[in-house]
Design a protein around this motif. Structure first.
Motif, PDB file in Angstrom:
ATOM      1  N   ALA A  57       0.817  -1.222   0.000  1.00 28.80           N
ATOM      2  CA  ALA A  57       0.000   0.000   0.000  1.00 28.80           C
ATOM      3  C   ALA A  57       0.847   1.268   0.000  1.00 28.80           C
ATOM      4  O   ALA A  57       0.304   2.370  -0.117  1.00 28.80           O
ATOM      5  CB  ALA A  57      -0.914   0.002   1.221  1.00 28.80           C
ATOM      6  N   GLY A  58       2.154   1.118   0.143  1.00 24.92           N
ATOM      7  CA  GLY A  58       3.012   2.293   0.219  1.00 24.92           C
ATOM      8  C   GLY A  58       2.958   2.980   1.561  1.00 24.92           C
ATOM      9  O   GLY A  58       3.389   4.128   1.701  1.00 24.92           O
ATOM     10  N   LEU A  59       2.440   2.291   2.571  1.00 24.43           N
ATOM     11  CA  LEU A  59       2.379   2.856   3.917  1.00 24.43           C
ATOM     12  C   LEU A  59       3.675   2.597   4.678  1.00 24.43           C
ATOM     13  O   LEU A  59       3.943   3.231   5.694  1.00 24.43           O
ATOM     14  CB  LEU A  59       1.200   2.251   4.686  1.00 24.43           C
ATOM     15  CG  LEU A  59      -0.188   2.496   4.074  1.00 24.43           C
ATOM     16  CD1 LEU A  59      -1.244   1.699   4.819  1.00 24.43           C
ATOM     17  CD2 LEU A  59      -0.516   3.983   4.080  1.00 24.43           C
ATOM     18  N   GLU A  72       3.856   0.887 -11.312  1.00 22.82           N
ATOM     19  CA  GLU A  72       4.578   1.998 -10.673  1.00 22.82           C
ATOM     20  C   GLU A  72       5.512   1.456  -9.596  1.00 22.82           C
ATOM     21  O   GLU A  72       5.106   0.663  -8.745  1.00 22.82           O
ATOM     22  CB  GLU A  72       3.585   2.963 -10.036  1.00 22.82           C
ATOM     23  CG  GLU A  72       4.196   4.241  -9.508  1.00 22.82           C
ATOM     24  CD  GLU A  72       4.511   5.259 -10.591  1.00 22.82           C
ATOM     25  OE1 GLU A  72       5.665   5.692 -10.649  1.00 22.82           O
ATOM     26  OE2 GLU A  72       3.597   5.605 -11.361  1.00 22.82           O
ATOM     27  N   ALA A  73       6.787   1.885  -9.650  1.00 23.55           N
ATOM     28  CA  ALA A  73       7.753   1.510  -8.611  1.00 23.55           C
ATOM     29  C   ALA A  73       7.515   2.414  -7.408  1.00 23.55           C
ATOM     30  O   ALA A  73       8.123   3.483  -7.276  1.00 23.55           O
ATOM     31  CB  ALA A  73       9.177   1.647  -9.138  1.00 23.55           C
ATOM     32  N   ILE A  74       6.635   1.996  -6.512  1.00 22.59           N
ATOM     33  CA  ILE A  74       6.150   2.921  -5.484  1.00 22.59           C
ATOM     34  C   ILE A  74       7.183   3.205  -4.400  1.00 22.59           C
ATOM     35  O   ILE A  74       7.058   4.199  -3.682  1.00 22.59           O
ATOM     36  CB  ILE A  74       4.828   2.432  -4.855  1.00 22.59           C
ATOM     37  CG1 ILE A  74       5.024   1.128  -4.084  1.00 22.59           C
ATOM     38  CG2 ILE A  74       3.749   2.289  -5.904  1.00 22.59           C
ATOM     39  CD1 ILE A  74       3.800   0.737  -3.260  1.00 22.59           C
ATOM     40  N   LYS A  76       9.907   4.360  -4.842  1.00 23.83           N
ATOM     41  CA  LYS A  76      10.652   5.535  -5.288  1.00 23.83           C
ATOM     42  C   LYS A  76       9.829   6.825  -5.209  1.00 23.83           C
ATOM     43  O   LYS A  76      10.354   7.909  -5.477  1.00 23.83           O
ATOM     44  CB  LYS A  76      11.131   5.330  -6.721  1.00 23.83           C
ATOM     45  CG  LYS A  76      12.079   4.139  -6.888  1.00 23.83           C
ATOM     46  CD  LYS A  76      12.465   3.949  -8.345  1.00 23.83           C
ATOM     47  CE  LYS A  76      13.395   2.755  -8.522  1.00 23.83           C
ATOM     48  NZ  LYS A  76      13.748   2.528  -9.942  1.00 23.83           N
ATOM     49  N   LEU A  77       8.556   6.705  -4.848  1.00 20.22           N
ATOM     50  CA  LEU A  77       7.670   7.874  -4.849  1.00 20.22           C
ATOM     51  C   LEU A  77       7.766   8.642  -3.533  1.00 20.22           C
ATOM     52  O   LEU A  77       7.951   8.049  -2.475  1.00 20.22           O
ATOM     53  CB  LEU A  77       6.218   7.438  -5.066  1.00 20.22           C
ATOM     54  CG  LEU A  77       5.897   6.690  -6.361  1.00 20.22           C
ATOM     55  CD1 LEU A  77       4.416   6.334  -6.395  1.00 20.22           C
ATOM     56  CD2 LEU A  77       6.284   7.506  -7.582  1.00 20.22           C
ATOM     57  N   ASP A  78       7.593   9.971  -3.610  1.00 18.46           N
ATOM     58  CA  ASP A  78       7.531  10.755  -2.375  1.00 18.46           C
ATOM     59  C   ASP A  78       6.108  10.672  -1.810  1.00 18.46           C
ATOM     60  O   ASP A  78       5.220  10.060  -2.415  1.00 18.46           O
ATOM     61  CB  ASP A  78       7.956  12.207  -2.619  1.00 18.46           C
ATOM     62  CG  ASP A  78       7.062  12.951  -3.611  1.00 18.46           C
ATOM     63  OD1 ASP A  78       5.876  12.568  -3.773  1.00 18.46           O
ATOM     64  OD2 ASP A  78       7.544  13.919  -4.238  1.00 18.46           O
ATOM     65  N   GLU A  79       5.881  11.273  -0.659  1.00 13.50           N
ATOM     66  CA  GLU A  79       4.596  11.128   0.026  1.00 13.50           C
ATOM     67  C   GLU A  79       3.420  11.633  -0.802  1.00 13.50           C
ATOM     68  O   GLU A  79       2.361  11.021  -0.837  1.00 13.50           O
ATOM     69  CB  GLU A  79       4.642  11.858   1.378  1.00 13.50           C
ATOM     70  CG  GLU A  79       5.432  11.126   2.450  1.00 13.50           C
ATOM     71  CD  GLU A  79       4.871   9.744   2.760  1.00 13.50           C
ATOM     72  OE1 GLU A  79       3.631   9.598   2.819  1.00 13.50           O
ATOM     73  OE2 GLU A  79       5.662   8.801   2.918  1.00 13.50           O
ATOM     74  N   ASP A  80       3.591  12.772  -1.474  1.00 17.15           N
ATOM     75  CA  ASP A  80       2.498  13.323  -2.280  1.00 17.15           C
ATOM     76  C   ASP A  80       2.159  12.405  -3.445  1.00 17.15           C
ATOM     77  O   ASP A  80       0.982  12.148  -3.734  1.00 17.15           O
ATOM     78  CB  ASP A  80       2.861  14.717  -2.799  1.00 17.15           C
ATOM     79  CG  ASP A  80       2.870  15.766  -1.699  1.00 17.15           C
ATOM     80  OD1 ASP A  80       2.282  15.502  -0.625  1.00 17.15           O
ATOM     81  OD2 ASP A  80       3.466  16.840  -1.903  1.00 17.15           O
ATOM     82  N   ALA A  81       3.194  11.905  -4.118  1.00 17.81           N
ATOM     83  CA  ALA A  81       2.978  11.006  -5.255  1.00 17.81           C
ATOM     84  C   ALA A  81       2.356   9.693  -4.795  1.00 17.81           C
ATOM     85  O   ALA A  81       1.490   9.128  -5.471  1.00 17.81           O
ATOM     86  CB  ALA A  81       4.294  10.754  -5.980  1.00 17.81           C
ATOM     87  N   LEU A  82       2.784   9.228  -3.631  1.00 22.97           N
ATOM     88  CA  LEU A  82       2.207   8.001  -3.075  1.00 22.97           C
ATOM     89  C   LEU A  82       0.723   8.175  -2.773  1.00 22.97           C
ATOM     90  O   LEU A  82      -0.093   7.294  -3.047  1.00 22.97           O
ATOM     91  CB  LEU A  82       2.943   7.609  -1.797  1.00 22.97           C
ATOM     92  CG  LEU A  82       4.082   6.609  -1.917  1.00 22.97           C
ATOM     93  CD1 LEU A  82       4.781   6.452  -0.574  1.00 22.97           C
ATOM     94  CD2 LEU A  82       3.581   5.264  -2.419  1.00 22.97           C
ATOM     95  N   ALA A  83       0.383   9.322  -2.202  1.00 26.86           N
ATOM     96  CA  ALA A  83      -1.024   9.591  -1.877  1.00 26.86           C
ATOM     97  C   ALA A  83      -1.873   9.595  -3.148  1.00 26.86           C
ATOM     98  O   ALA A  83      -2.980   9.037  -3.176  1.00 26.86           O
ATOM     99  CB  ALA A  83      -1.148  10.921  -1.147  1.00 26.86           C
ATOM    100  N   PHE A  85      -1.129   8.052  -5.956  1.00 29.14           N
ATOM    101  CA  PHE A  85      -1.150   6.687  -6.488  1.00 29.14           C
ATOM    102  C   PHE A  85      -2.187   5.841  -5.759  1.00 29.14           C
ATOM    103  O   PHE A  85      -2.975   5.128  -6.385  1.00 29.14           O
ATOM    104  CB  PHE A  85       0.238   6.048  -6.362  1.00 29.14           C
ATOM    105  CG  PHE A  85       0.257   4.614  -6.801  1.00 29.14           C
ATOM    106  CD1 PHE A  85       0.363   4.292  -8.140  1.00 29.14           C
ATOM    107  CD2 PHE A  85       0.117   3.590  -5.873  1.00 29.14           C
ATOM    108  CE1 PHE A  85       0.341   2.970  -8.551  1.00 29.14           C
ATOM    109  CE2 PHE A  85       0.090   2.265  -6.276  1.00 29.14           C
ATOM    110  CZ  PHE A  85       0.212   1.956  -7.616  1.00 29.14           C
ATOM    111  N   ARG A  86      -2.188   5.918  -4.428  1.00 25.57           N
ATOM    112  CA  ARG A  86      -3.164   5.144  -3.660  1.00 25.57           C
ATOM    113  C   ARG A  86      -4.592   5.554  -4.013  1.00 25.57           C
ATOM    114  O   ARG A  86      -5.469   4.705  -4.179  1.00 25.57           O
ATOM    115  CB  ARG A  86      -2.933   5.330  -2.154  1.00 25.57           C
ATOM    116  CG  ARG A  86      -1.852   4.444  -1.569  1.00 25.57           C
ATOM    117  CD  ARG A  86      -1.896   4.443  -0.062  1.00 25.57           C
ATOM    118  NE  ARG A  86      -1.573   5.753   0.491  1.00 25.57           N
ATOM    119  CZ  ARG A  86      -0.358   6.128   0.852  1.00 25.57           C
ATOM    120  NH1 ARG A  86       0.663   5.308   0.704  1.00 25.57           N
ATOM    121  NH2 ARG A  86      -0.138   7.328   1.350  1.00 25.57           N
TER     122      ARG A  86
END
Length: 236
Positions: A57-59, A72-74, A76-83, A85-86
């Motif tokens: 989940a990227g958490l 997506e290679a999650i 490598k994502l920053d918090e905003d991009a992760l949010a 994506f989720r």
């Protein structure tokens, strides 16, 4: 051409620091899941099940390894991009519901739709609430709902944006057996309707065997991956 996996975990390690020294939670997880599949993940307490879901989940960020979710290679994502994506790809159902107590059932479901910029957020939320059999509970607050009703609201919220991947962490853990079965039936029904990939974390082998594949974790490693009889029968 072979289908691209929707989930691809490669050599996932997670090590946490403690006063007694490093603690190895995950020790080299490799897992591939195809679009639309259902996967049950089982194992004893402390085996790493919920941690693995948090990484999907990227958490949680792994110490090492690659996490490919919906292309997506999650890691490598920053918090905003992760949010973002989720919001666009993943729905999550937790054991403890995580509803906002000051919001009604309808408002709880509408939140991710509003964040996604949907102008019809409340209309869509009402549809999902009806889909889980709670159209008459739209104005009720979580404290006015039973545990099973709260989990139905949480499930409606998880699927309201039609996510590609649905992650469920012990979704029946706080429910009695009969209510738990109702929630599970509903979850599989919504999965089938939306053709989402379902990852189900559970301590219940029988429940996990309703999935296409059963993954058994032990001490932070995958001990076995089993194709269930259901999947074999479907392929006959």
């Amino acid at each position: 051409m072979p289908q691209e996996p929707i989930i691809s975990l490669k050599d996932i390690h997670l090590t946490l620091k403690s006063d007694a020294g490093p603690v190895n939670i995950l020790r080299g997880i490799d897992l591939t899941v195809q679009p639309g599949e259902t996967v049950g993940i089982v194992g004893p307490s402390g085996s790493g099940k919920s941690t693995l879901m948090s990484i999907m989940a990227g958490l949680e960020v792994p110490t090492s390894g690659s996490v490919l979710m919906a292309g997506e290679a999650i890691e490598k994502l920053d918090e905003d991009a992760l949010a973002r994506f989720r919001r666009e790809n993943i729905g999550i159902v937790f054991q403890s519901f995580h509803l906002i107590p000051t919001m009604t059932a309808l408002e709880n479901i509408a939140i991710p739709l509003e964040l996604a910029g949907r102008t019809d957020a409340f209309e869509m939320a009402a549809e999902k609430l009806a889909a889980v059999g709670l159209a008459d509970r739209s104005s009720h607050y979580p404290s006015q709902l039973s545990g099973g009703e709260q989990q139905r609201v949480a499930l409606a919220r998880a699927v309201c944006t039609n996510p590609k991947i649905l992650l469920a962490d012990e979704p029946t853990g706080n429910l009695d057996g009969k209510t738990g079965h109702i929630i599970v039936d509903l979850m599989f029904e919504l999965h089938a309707q939306q053709e989402a990939t379902l990852i189900l974390i559970t301590h219940d082998d029988q429940l996990a065997r309703r999935c296409d594949h059963l993954v058994r974790l032990e001490d932070g490693r995958i001990a076995s991956i089993e194709t269930t009889l259901q999947q074999v029968a479907a392929g006959e």
